[in-house]
Write a protein that holds these residues in place. Structure first.
Motif, mmCIF file in Angstrom:
data_model
loop_
_atom_site.group_PDB
_atom_site.id
_atom_site.type_symbol
_atom_site.label_atom_id
_atom_site.label_comp_id
_atom_site.label_asym_id
_atom_site.label_seq_id
_atom_site.Cartn_x
_atom_site.Cartn_y
_atom_site.Cartn_z
ATOM 1 N N UNK A 217 0.811 -1.226 0.000
ATOM 2 C CA UNK A 217 0.000 0.000 0.000
ATOM 3 C C UNK A 217 0.845 1.276 0.000
ATOM 4 N N UNK A 218 1.903 1.379 0.816
ATOM 5 C CA UNK A 218 2.685 2.618 0.766
ATOM 6 C C UNK A 218 3.286 2.876 -0.618
ATOM 7 N N UNK A 219 3.709 1.819 -1.278
ATOM 8 C CA UNK A 219 4.333 1.985 -2.590
ATOM 9 C C UNK A 219 3.311 2.299 -3.667
ATOM 10 N N UNK A 220 2.120 1.730 -3.549
ATOM 11 C CA UNK A 220 1.056 2.085 -4.496
ATOM 12 C C UNK A 220 0.700 3.559 -4.327
ATOM 13 N N UNK A 221 0.613 4.018 -3.085
ATOM 14 C CA UNK A 221 0.323 5.437 -2.846
ATOM 15 C C UNK A 221 1.438 6.313 -3.424
ATOM 16 N N UNK A 222 2.701 5.918 -3.238
ATOM 17 C CA UNK A 222 3.805 6.674 -3.838
ATOM 18 C C UNK A 222 3.672 6.699 -5.361
ATOM 19 N N UNK B 241 0.955 6.461 -7.090
ATOM 20 C CA UNK B 241 -0.175 7.331 -7.450
ATOM 21 C C UNK B 241 0.192 8.808 -7.352
ATOM 22 N N UNK B 242 1.138 9.120 -6.495
ATOM 23 C CA UNK B 242 1.594 10.511 -6.370
ATOM 24 C C UNK B 242 2.606 10.869 -7.466
ATOM 25 N N UNK C 70 -6.425 9.844 -3.195
ATOM 26 C CA UNK C 70 -5.531 8.685 -3.189
ATOM 27 C C UNK C 70 -6.286 7.401 -2.867
ATOM 28 N N UNK C 71 -7.201 7.456 -1.919
ATOM 29 C CA UNK C 71 -7.980 6.269 -1.556
ATOM 30 C C UNK C 71 -8.775 5.758 -2.754
ATOM 31 N N UNK C 72 -9.440 6.670 -3.444
ATOM 32 C CA UNK C 72 -10.250 6.260 -4.597
ATOM 33 C C UNK C 72 -9.379 5.817 -5.769
ATOM 34 N N UNK C 73 -8.252 6.464 -5.965
ATOM 35 C CA UNK C 73 -7.335 6.051 -7.035
ATOM 36 C C UNK C 73 -6.760 4.664 -6.734
ATOM 37 N N UNK C 74 -6.442 4.387 -5.470
ATOM 38 C CA UNK C 74 -5.946 3.074 -5.058
ATOM 39 C C UNK C 74 -6.986 2.006 -5.398
ATOM 40 N N UNK C 75 -8.229 2.259 -5.008
ATOM 41 C CA UNK C 75 -9.294 1.281 -5.249
ATOM 42 C C UNK C 75 -9.534 1.060 -6.741
ATOM 43 N N UNK C 76 -9.370 2.105 -7.555
ATOM 44 C CA UNK C 76 -9.507 1.961 -9.018
ATOM 45 C C UNK C 76 -8.311 1.212 -9.610
ATOM 46 N N UNK C 77 -7.128 1.471 -9.074
ATOM 47 C CA UNK C 77 -5.915 0.847 -9.594
ATOM 48 C C UNK C 77 -5.886 -0.641 -9.286
ATOM 49 N N UNK C 78 -6.362 -1.022 -8.124
ATOM 50 C CA UNK C 78 -6.392 -2.423 -7.707
ATOM 51 C C UNK C 78 -7.849 -2.836 -7.484
ATOM 52 N N UNK C 79 -8.619 -2.953 -8.576
ATOM 53 C CA UNK C 79 -10.070 -3.119 -8.447
ATOM 54 C C UNK C 79 -10.519 -4.411 -7.775
ATOM 55 N N UNK C 80 -9.707 -5.427 -7.782
ATOM 56 C CA UNK C 80 -10.118 -6.703 -7.172
ATOM 57 C C UNK C 80 -9.440 -6.940 -5.835
ATOM 58 N N UNK C 81 -8.639 -5.970 -5.386
ATOM 59 C CA UNK C 81 -7.971 -6.093 -4.091
ATOM 60 C C UNK C 81 -8.898 -5.600 -2.994
ATOM 61 N N UNK C 82 -8.527 -5.903 -1.780
ATOM 62 C CA UNK C 82 -9.284 -5.392 -0.637
ATOM 63 C C UNK C 82 -9.195 -3.868 -0.664
#
Length: 178
Positions: free
Chosen positions: A3-8, A10-11, A21-33
């Motif tokens: 998660x920290x690296x995905x957030x990095x 996304x930035x 960032x939360x919504x971009x994370x969920x879109x980037x990993x659509x089948x992840x928790x």
């Protein structure tokens, strides 16, 4: 944890606040928790403490102030290191599926493991059908399809193991009273 690296990552294309960032994370990993808002802000706090992100400003869009974060040069270096690092295959098998089969084999009821394996195989097969439908959905994005491919490959491997183990356990218990 990635998660920290995905957030990095996304930035990498510009500053964002936690909500985005939360919504971009969920879109980037659509089948992840999905990532919780609390986890986003806690992770941003750790990334800021470690010098990988910095506050880039404050926004107010009809609500409370939102702190915008940007990746730092040190964050880019750390992200590049992480992305380039090959993941080691897990040294130990620790799946719940394996543990349940092993425990079922310990019980005096010799048919318990066979029944569990058959039920688990049916559940895996049903999930495989659901994921296959995702891949043929015309509205599925590339992230959905890639995530479905990943999950299907793991389910296929589990199904091979389930089939082999079911045959092995059934052979062990042939002729035993049920």
């Amino acid at each position: 944890m990635s998660a920290p690296f995905v957030l990095l990552g996304l930035l990498g294309d510009g500053p964002k606040h936690g909500y985005d960032l939360k919504h971009a994370y969920d879109r980037t990993l659509p089948r992840a928790k999905p990532l919780g808002f609390g986890q986003v802000y806690a992770t941003l706090g750790r990334l800021e403490r470690d010098g990988f992100v910095a506050q880039a400003g404050q926004e107010r869009a009809g609500g409370p102030d939102r702190t915008t974060f940007a990746i730092t040069d040190a964050g880019r270096v750390e992200l590049e290191r992480w992305v380039g690092e090959v993941e080691s295959p897990a040294p130990h098998v620790g799946a719940v599926l394996l543990a349940k089969v092993m425990v079922a084999l310990m019980w005096p009821d010799s048919g318990r493991a066979v029944r569990y394996l058959a039920a688990q195989r049916a559940a895996h097969t049903a999930r495989l059908r659901e994921l296959t439908a995702v891949k043929t959905d015309p509205d599925a994005g590339v992230g959905d399809v890639i995530a479905a491919d990943y999950a299907i490959a793991h389910l296929d491997a589990d199904l091979v193991w389930l089939r082999t183990t079911l045959a092995r356990v059934a052979e062990l218990h042939r002729g035993e009273p049920q």
